[in-house]
Design a protein around this motif. Structure first.
Motif, PDB file in Angstrom:
ATOM      1  N   PHE A 157      -9.682   1.069   3.937  1.00  0.00           N
ATOM      2  CA  PHE A 157      -8.389   1.807   3.519  1.00  0.00           C
ATOM      3  C   PHE A 157      -7.231   1.056   4.089  1.00  0.00           C
ATOM      4  O   PHE A 157      -6.234   0.925   3.866  1.00  0.00           O
ATOM      5  CB  PHE A 157      -8.573   3.341   3.486  1.00  0.00           C
ATOM      6  CG  PHE A 157      -7.173   3.907   3.449  1.00  0.00           C
ATOM      7  CD1 PHE A 157      -6.448   4.123   2.322  1.00  0.00           C
ATOM      8  CD2 PHE A 157      -6.673   4.264   4.552  1.00  0.00           C
ATOM      9  CE1 PHE A 157      -5.302   4.665   2.229  1.00  0.00           C
ATOM     10  CE2 PHE A 157      -5.487   5.072   4.471  1.00  0.00           C
ATOM     11  CZ  PHE A 157      -4.669   5.353   3.405  1.00  0.00           C
ATOM     12  N   LEU A 158      -7.477   1.086   5.680  1.00  0.00           N
ATOM     13  CA  LEU A 158      -6.352   0.678   6.383  1.00  0.00           C
ATOM     14  C   LEU A 158      -5.962  -0.746   6.003  1.00  0.00           C
ATOM     15  O   LEU A 158      -4.770  -1.099   5.983  1.00  0.00           O
ATOM     16  CB  LEU A 158      -6.837   0.828   8.017  1.00  0.00           C
ATOM     17  CG  LEU A 158      -6.128   0.336   9.045  1.00  0.00           C
ATOM     18  CD1 LEU A 158      -4.944   1.735   9.245  1.00  0.00           C
ATOM     19  CD2 LEU A 158      -6.745   0.217  10.258  1.00  0.00           C
ATOM     20  N   VAL A 159      -6.749  -1.721   5.583  1.00  0.00           N
ATOM     21  CA  VAL A 159      -6.639  -3.084   5.259  1.00  0.00           C
ATOM     22  C   VAL A 159      -6.083  -3.379   3.950  1.00  0.00           C
ATOM     23  O   VAL A 159      -5.169  -3.837   3.813  1.00  0.00           O
ATOM     24  CB  VAL A 159      -7.858  -4.046   5.524  1.00  0.00           C
ATOM     25  CG1 VAL A 159      -7.448  -5.253   5.178  1.00  0.00           C
ATOM     26  CG2 VAL A 159      -8.244  -3.947   6.947  1.00  0.00           C
ATOM     27  N   THR A 160      -6.689  -2.633   2.966  1.00  0.00           N
ATOM     28  CA  THR A 160      -6.430  -2.731   1.755  1.00  0.00           C
ATOM     29  C   THR A 160      -5.134  -1.949   1.060  1.00  0.00           C
ATOM     30  O   THR A 160      -4.518  -2.243   0.248  1.00  0.00           O
ATOM     31  CB  THR A 160      -7.558  -2.611   0.656  1.00  0.00           C
ATOM     32  OG1 THR A 160      -7.953  -1.291   0.876  1.00  0.00           O
ATOM     33  CG2 THR A 160      -8.610  -3.583   1.123  1.00  0.00           C
ATOM     34  N   GLN A 161      -4.737  -0.570   1.765  1.00  0.00           N
ATOM     35  CA  GLN A 161      -3.846   0.210   1.328  1.00  0.00           C
ATOM     36  C   GLN A 161      -2.882   0.332   2.141  1.00  0.00           C
ATOM     37  O   GLN A 161      -1.566   0.187   2.193  1.00  0.00           O
ATOM     38  CB  GLN A 161      -4.659   1.377   0.854  1.00  0.00           C
ATOM     39  CG  GLN A 161      -3.630   2.402   0.039  1.00  0.00           C
ATOM     40  CD  GLN A 161      -4.145   3.503  -0.758  1.00  0.00           C
ATOM     41  OE1 GLN A 161      -5.381   3.507  -0.934  1.00  0.00           O
ATOM     42  NE2 GLN A 161      -3.573   4.627  -0.750  1.00  0.00           N
ATOM     43  N   TRP A 162      -3.235   1.049   3.428  1.00  0.00           N
ATOM     44  CA  TRP A 162      -2.210   1.644   4.443  1.00  0.00           C
ATOM     45  C   TRP A 162      -1.390   0.450   5.014  1.00  0.00           C
ATOM     46  O   TRP A 162      -0.178   0.478   4.990  1.00  0.00           O
ATOM     47  CB  TRP A 162      -3.043   2.325   5.537  1.00  0.00           C
ATOM     48  CG  TRP A 162      -1.941   2.988   6.312  1.00  0.00           C
ATOM     49  CD1 TRP A 162      -1.548   4.217   6.123  1.00  0.00           C
ATOM     50  CD2 TRP A 162      -1.399   2.386   7.734  1.00  0.00           C
ATOM     51  NE1 TRP A 162      -0.648   4.698   7.263  1.00  0.00           N
ATOM     52  CE2 TRP A 162      -0.598   3.577   8.029  1.00  0.00           C
ATOM     53  CE3 TRP A 162      -1.330   1.391   8.231  1.00  0.00           C
ATOM     54  CZ2 TRP A 162       0.214   3.688   9.271  1.00  0.00           C
ATOM     55  CZ3 TRP A 162      -0.861   1.263   9.664  1.00  0.00           C
ATOM     56  CH2 TRP A 162       0.003   2.387  10.005  1.00  0.00           C
TER      57      TRP A 162
END
Length: 468
Positions: A157-162
């Protein structure tokens, strides 16, 4: 001092008390020196050992190996680091007394084998876990059955969205996120916000009294108007006005010309109807559906408020947002900012909760930062700080009442929106009741004005609160 927990706990009727306020591992035991030494030192040693050139080391060794070491160090630290200065005695029960595993893939979490929090709530939302009782009571004892180590889902989630969303913050992105969130249905939000339809922290006026949610919000609305010394015939702007309750309240009770700005279509319609319900003429108050960046700069406003919307502006655009506010504010005007933020002395639970909130509850709200960062931004934008109040405990009391409302409306919510949405908000409200009470995240009320020589600072003396 409580014999059961080993710590001092103040009992108030207005706030849900913490039965097990345990401390977790965090930056008190995290060594940045060790991390930097490992990230740089290991690739450097290998480069020296195999006699690699600088560019070969940099491209083929440092970046892939350094990033891998960084991720491994953070994961290992979150998994094995010991809590700092913990004095709380936990119940020591088996995990089966708190939650029931309904999927074979979770069979390993038995006895005293704790489940990572991210794995718990993802599987709870998917129906693979059930709770053995009330969500808030179970989460109060979370240190007894859950761990706060990072999991692969959070890294993804951190890499692809946040990170991409934090960098971009385009008008289209903000519009999509706000409308997907706030236009879900007014009934969805009314199920926990109640008649006031105010999605920001209320204020406790008497901690010994169990004030209703509506009383807390009325206290807050009056406090905001008093802090900015709202006067008849002034022009008031509320940026990120939600369902418009503050706009209607200010126009009705202080006889000001009040404008609210929101990206939510449902909120716009609801807010303008609320203004009518309050008996205020549409020429005196209105809710407008637009991006804050498109607000006309002229004529200027005497008072500007922004309650828990600035987080959505984002870190990258925060300075330009404050510059815009300053430009729209009269030289003798006041700016009121209520903003949620994370504490600087963090624990791993704070970070895991923050990622949960960013994924499920407030996507794009990446400007929730420590107080020092917010103050620095305000001062760099040309503001002088008049007052600062921390209202995290007030927020805990507010969210607890939201949680109680949510449980009362369980059948209605599940019937229309499904069990998954009910469970997401159940965990959000229960966990956030704890988070805001223990200081992991809090909320600040900041009153500021332009830092001009000619500003009448003496005129603010009567508005100062001399009692704690």
């Amino acid at each position: 001092m409580s014999k059961d927990t080993g710590v001092k706990i103040t009992k108030w009727a207005s706030v849900a008390n913490a039965p097990f306020p345990a401390e977790g591992a965090g930056n008190q035991t995290f060594s940045m020196y060790q991390l930097v030494a490992a990230v740089i030192g290991v690739p450097l040693f290998l480069a020296f050992y195999f006699r690699l050139g600088f560019w070969t080391w940099l491209i083929f060794l440092f970046f892939p190996l350094g990033v891998s070491i960084y991720l491994l160090y953070v994961y290992t630290s979150s998994k094995y680091a010991s809590p700092y200065n913990n004095k709380v005695k936990l119940p020591g029960r088996n995990i089966e007394e708190y939650i029931t595993m309904k999927d074979a893939s979770l069979a390993g979490y038995v006895g005293r084998n704790k489940i990572p929090m991210e794995i718990f709530f993802e599987n709870y939302f998917d129906g693979k876990i059930d709770l053995c009782g009330d969500a808030l009571e179970i989460l109060e004892a979370r240190h007894d059955w859950a761990s706060f180590e990072f999991a692969i889902g959070q890294a993804k989630f951190l890499v692809t969205q946040w990170i991409p969303e934090t960098i971009m913050h385009t008008k289209k992105q903000d519009e999509d996120q706000v409308r997907d969130h706030y236009d879900r249905g007014d009934d969805f939000y009314a199920a926990f916000l109640g008649p006031s339809m105010v999605y920001t922290s209320g204020i406790i006026s008497d901690p010994s009294k169990n004030e209703t949610l509506e009383e807390l919000q009325d206290n807050k609305l009056k406090l905001v108007c008093d802090k900015i010394q709202l006067k008849a015939d002034e022009r008031h702007l509320d940026i990120g006005c939600g369902w418009g309750t503050l706009v209607a309240y200010a126009a009705k009770n202080y006889n000001v010309d009040s404008t609210g700005i929101t990206l939510g279509r449902n909120q716009t319609e609801f807010g303008n109807n609320r203004i009518k319900e309050y008996g205020v003429d549409s020429k005196q108050a209105r809710i407008i559906c637009m991006d804050y960046r498109d607000i006309p700069r002229r004529p200027k406003y005497n008072k500007i408020t922004c309650l828990e919307m600035a987080e959505h502006v984002g870190v990258r655009l925060f300075a330009s947002f404050l510059s815009q506010v300053r430009d729209m504010l009269e030289d003798d005007g006041l700016f009121f900012l209520q903003i949620a933020g994370l504490r600087r002395t963090w624990q791993y639970e704070d970070l895991i909760w923050g990622l949960f909130m960013a994924k499920y509850i407030f996507p794009g709200a990446d400007a929730s930062c420590p107080l020092a960062w917010v103050i620095n931004q305000l001062e760099c934008a040309g503001f002088e700080i008049q007052t600062v109040d921390t209202i995290g405990v007030h927020y805990s009391g507010t969210i607890f009442r939201w949680y109680q409302n949510w449980l009362k409306n369980k059948d209605t919510i599940i019937g229309k929106y499904g069990k998954r949405w009910f469970r997401i908000w159940e965990i959000f409200l229960a966990w956030s009741t704890i988070i805001s009470r223990q200081g992991s995240a809090t909320c600040y009320q900041i009153t500021a004005h332009k830092n001009l020589n000619a500003f009448d600072r003496a005129g603010l003396i009567s508005g100062r609160r001399l009692k704690a």
